[in-house]
Design an enzyme around this catalytic site. Sequence first.
Site, mmCIF file in Angstrom:
data_model
loop_
_atom_site.group_PDB
_atom_site.id
_atom_site.type_symbol
_atom_site.label_atom_id
_atom_site.label_comp_id
_atom_site.label_asym_id
_atom_site.label_seq_id
_atom_site.Cartn_x
_atom_site.Cartn_y
_atom_site.Cartn_z
ATOM 1 C CG LEU A 27 -16.695 40.598 -42.511
ATOM 2 C CD1 LEU A 27 -16.809 39.096 -42.550
ATOM 3 C CD2 LEU A 27 -17.353 41.191 -43.735
ATOM 4 N N GLY A 29 -12.133 27.779 -34.249
ATOM 5 C CA GLY A 29 -11.789 27.254 -35.564
ATOM 6 C C GLY A 29 -11.991 28.353 -36.579
ATOM 7 C CB CYS A 55 -9.982 34.465 -39.621
ATOM 8 S SG CYS A 55 -10.532 34.813 -41.299
ATOM 9 C CD GLU A 97 -16.451 32.632 -42.441
ATOM 10 O OE1 GLU A 97 -17.066 31.563 -42.356
ATOM 11 O OE2 GLU A 97 -15.295 32.728 -42.874
HETATM 12 P P1 NAD Z 1 -12.547 33.382 -49.655
HETATM 13 O O1 NAD Z 1 -11.660 32.253 -49.948
HETATM 14 O O2 NAD Z 1 -13.942 33.147 -49.178
HETATM 15 O O3 NAD Z 1 -12.682 34.303 -50.965
HETATM 16 C C1 NAD Z 1 -11.610 34.702 -51.765
HETATM 17 C C2 NAD Z 1 -12.098 34.767 -53.204
HETATM 18 O O4 NAD Z 1 -11.085 35.335 -54.034
HETATM 19 C C3 NAD Z 1 -12.420 33.397 -53.807
HETATM 20 O O5 NAD Z 1 -13.745 33.382 -54.280
HETATM 21 C C4 NAD Z 1 -11.416 33.244 -54.962
HETATM 22 O O6 NAD Z 1 -11.930 32.538 -56.056
HETATM 23 C C5 NAD Z 1 -11.161 34.694 -55.301
HETATM 24 N N1 NAD Z 1 -9.905 34.951 -56.031
HETATM 25 C C6 NAD Z 1 -8.688 34.391 -55.853
HETATM 26 N N2 NAD Z 1 -7.807 34.931 -56.716
HETATM 27 C C7 NAD Z 1 -8.462 35.838 -57.453
HETATM 28 C C8 NAD Z 1 -8.087 36.737 -58.504
HETATM 29 N N3 NAD Z 1 -6.840 36.789 -58.947
HETATM 30 N N4 NAD Z 1 -9.037 37.518 -59.034
HETATM 31 C C9 NAD Z 1 -10.312 37.470 -58.585
HETATM 32 N N5 NAD Z 1 -10.718 36.648 -57.601
HETATM 33 C C10 NAD Z 1 -9.813 35.853 -57.028
HETATM 34 O O7 NAD Z 1 -11.764 34.320 -48.634
HETATM 35 P P2 NAD Z 1 -12.377 35.291 -47.527
HETATM 36 O O8 NAD Z 1 -12.813 34.499 -46.348
HETATM 37 O O9 NAD Z 1 -13.306 36.253 -48.170
HETATM 38 O O10 NAD Z 1 -11.049 36.068 -47.075
HETATM 39 C C11 NAD Z 1 -10.440 37.034 -47.893
HETATM 40 C C12 NAD Z 1 -9.421 37.794 -47.055
HETATM 41 O O11 NAD Z 1 -10.093 38.518 -46.013
HETATM 42 C C13 NAD Z 1 -8.395 36.916 -46.321
HETATM 43 O O12 NAD Z 1 -7.182 37.603 -46.259
HETATM 44 C C14 NAD Z 1 -8.991 36.760 -44.931
HETATM 45 O O13 NAD Z 1 -8.008 36.505 -43.967
HETATM 46 C C15 NAD Z 1 -9.610 38.122 -44.723
HETATM 47 N N6 NAD Z 1 -10.753 38.167 -43.786
HETATM 48 C C16 NAD Z 1 -11.687 37.168 -43.806
HETATM 49 C C17 NAD Z 1 -12.790 37.247 -42.941
HETATM 50 C C18 NAD Z 1 -13.835 36.162 -42.903
HETATM 51 O O14 NAD Z 1 -14.674 36.195 -42.007
HETATM 52 N N7 NAD Z 1 -13.852 35.201 -43.805
HETATM 53 C C19 NAD Z 1 -12.939 38.365 -42.108
HETATM 54 C C20 NAD Z 1 -11.965 39.376 -42.156
HETATM 55 C C21 NAD Z 1 -10.874 39.267 -43.002
HETATM 56 C C1 UGA Z 2 -13.259 36.334 -36.465
HETATM 57 C C2 UGA Z 2 -13.354 37.702 -35.786
HETATM 58 O O1 UGA Z 2 -14.373 37.671 -34.780
HETATM 59 C C3 UGA Z 2 -13.673 38.802 -36.798
HETATM 60 O O2 UGA Z 2 -13.646 40.075 -36.153
HETATM 61 C C4 UGA Z 2 -12.614 38.774 -37.910
HETATM 62 O O3 UGA Z 2 -12.908 39.716 -38.919
HETATM 63 C C5 UGA Z 2 -12.575 37.383 -38.538
HETATM 64 O O4 UGA Z 2 -12.290 36.400 -37.508
HETATM 65 C C6 UGA Z 2 -11.498 37.282 -39.562
HETATM 66 O O5 UGA Z 2 -10.488 37.923 -39.481
HETATM 67 O O6 UGA Z 2 -11.743 36.499 -40.463
HETATM 68 P P1 UGA Z 2 -15.012 34.520 -37.331
HETATM 69 O O7 UGA Z 2 -13.808 33.642 -37.485
HETATM 70 O O8 UGA Z 2 -15.977 34.631 -38.442
HETATM 71 O O9 UGA Z 2 -14.541 36.027 -37.002
HETATM 72 O O10 UGA Z 2 -15.846 34.007 -36.086
HETATM 73 P P2 UGA Z 2 -15.871 34.292 -34.508
HETATM 74 O O11 UGA Z 2 -17.245 34.648 -34.131
HETATM 75 O O12 UGA Z 2 -14.809 35.212 -34.084
HETATM 76 O O13 UGA Z 2 -15.562 32.835 -33.942
HETATM 77 C C7 UGA Z 2 -14.300 32.210 -34.173
HETATM 78 C C8 UGA Z 2 -14.210 30.916 -33.399
HETATM 79 O O14 UGA Z 2 -14.118 31.175 -32.003
HETATM 80 C C9 UGA Z 2 -15.416 29.989 -33.583
HETATM 81 O O15 UGA Z 2 -14.963 28.660 -33.698
HETATM 82 C C10 UGA Z 2 -16.215 30.169 -32.304
HETATM 83 O O16 UGA Z 2 -16.969 29.042 -31.963
HETATM 84 C C11 UGA Z 2 -15.099 30.418 -31.293
HETATM 85 N N1 UGA Z 2 -15.524 31.209 -30.110
HETATM 86 C C12 UGA Z 2 -15.949 32.486 -30.260
HETATM 87 C C13 UGA Z 2 -15.447 30.634 -28.848
HETATM 88 O O17 UGA Z 2 -15.037 29.463 -28.692
HETATM 89 N N2 UGA Z 2 -15.822 31.388 -27.755
HETATM 90 C C14 UGA Z 2 -16.246 32.667 -27.873
HETATM 91 O O18 UGA Z 2 -16.565 33.280 -26.826
HETATM 92 C C15 UGA Z 2 -16.314 33.233 -29.153
#
Ligand code: NAD
Ligand code: UGA
Length: 439
Positions: free
Chosen positions: A158, A262, A265, A160
């Site tokens: 997914l 930025g 991830c 953000e």
């Molecule tokens: P986040 O920091 O937003 O959330 C993590 C949560 O886990 C926090 O609320 C923290 O308090 C909680 N936590 C930490 N230790 C804990 C424990 N022992 N028990 C219960 N809760 C605990 O992180 P996120 O952005 O949701 O990312 C989570 C993972 O998913 C990372 O590995 C990230 O790389 C991956 N990921 C993130 C995205 C994204 O868009 N943010 C997308 C795909 C994958």
């Molecule tokens: C990204 C991936 O798109 C997700 O599939 C993945 O799950 C996630 O990382 C993750 O592993 O956490 P996200 O970081 O939420 O998602 O946002 P993106 O929409 O991918 O944008 C990332 C960055 O790239 C932003 O700073 C955005 O401005 C930049 N971007 C994106 C560009 O500069 N050009 C583009 O064409 C697209």
Amino acid sequence: MRISVIGAGYVGLITGACLADLDNEVYCVDVIEEKVRKINNKIPPIYEEGLSELLKKNIGKNLTASTDAENAVKNSDITFIAVGTPGGDDGSINLTYIEESAKSIGKALKEKNNYHVVVVKSTVIPGTTDSVVIPILEEFSGKTAGRDFGVCMNPEFLREGKAIYDFMNPDRIVIGELNKKSGDMIRELYKNFDCPIMRTSLRAAEMIKYASNAFLATKISFINEIANICERTGVDVTEVAKGIGLDRRINPNFLNAGVGFGGSCFPKDVNALVREAKEENYEPVLLNAVLDLNEKQKMRAYEIARDIMDLSGKKIAVLGLAFKEGTDDVRYAPAIPTIEKLLKSGAKIFVYDPEAMENAKGIFGNKVKYCKSIDSALENADLCIIMTEWNDFKEIYDKFSLMKNKIVVDGRRILDPVKAENQGMEYYGIGFPGKQYTR
Ligand code: NAD
Ligand code: UGA
């Protein structure tokens, strides 16, 4: 099905709320009490489109948050680990939260009789589920993985800002499985999803996640490199992106040139993959270049501004602080180093972002002025810099009359240069063959 999710951040809370909305009984667990309290009061702890509605609909029905992981695991059949895996300066990922979660789950499994499946959803380096998670689960449960409980690795893709849409409408679901029985349970959970479901090994699932993010980051650095060449050769990069994107092998997505990627991830994950490759004695030439180019690209809007005018004492309106539109997340946002550089140049910075102002206050304190609207940021400004691709910034042409000097640096290529110039604006943009080379 009965589900528990450990970690209620972007991934955990969206996973929990969406699975609850699909009629599963879900327990979300977090260590931060304030987060748990907010969720139970139907208040989203993060800004994410549609989350408020999902919480209102499902809290009190089949979605509950708590700080008690063991209890949540005992009351469910599947547990997702969705805690953070933050990156260190050397690119390594911090597995502390994964280890803590695995311990709590292991303790709860000790007292369970049914076949429970533990699913790693956090992004982890290939081999982590096998060599870190499973040994902890076995140690604390006194049971054997595969035989007494199941293990899967189900990476999350997914974005953000579009998290709920992406979770509900995935391009694909990847299920890495320790054994068929584990994979079957997770396959059943996703049975109503209309997309390819790939079943594979734990390690391949872990690598698919890194390779996906690395590829997308590469696409962005690629188009940014083309943009930098375009600026010098009199070609508009948006035309080029359109032209190459029509090739189905390339496709038009992720070809928006700008101030680089930025977020929590791409930078973390590409760095982690680079480190992993080096640990295995392989020099990842391409991935290193992707990161190097991105570091330089983040400063591109600043460089254009610096070349346009002496910044000292000037009022600069910075529109956009979040790392992308649709989120309040400022982690690794290109706006941060840009503003720091502008401040060092002696400029007075007036910022506006529709959602990320509170988070930015934690970074800049009182070093910048936080404006309540686009208008108040632009009023009397000498220069406007757009750093985030928010929709709100796409139609601001008539607001430019508020500025002292009608000059804009479009760091995300969201304005139409012709429309801007029709409003009397001096337009500069990433990958736009503008005056930055002729002034
Ligand atoms: P986040 O920091 O937003 O959330 C993590 C949560 O886990 C926090 O609320 C923290 O308090 C909680 N936590 C930490 N230790 C804990 C424990 N022992 N028990 C219960 N809760 C605990 O992180 P996120 O952005 O949701 O990312 C989570 C993972 O998913 C990372 O590995 C990230 O790389 C991956 N990921 C993130 C995205 C994204 O868009 N943010 C997308 C795909 C994958
Ligand atoms: C990204 C991936 O798109 C997700 O599939 C993945 O799950 C996630 O990382 C993750 O592993 O956490 P996200 O970081 O939420 O998602 O946002 P993106 O929409 O991918 O944008 C990332 C960055 O790239 C932003 O700073 C955005 O401005 C930049 N971007 C994106 C560009 O500069 N050009 C583009 O064409 C697209």
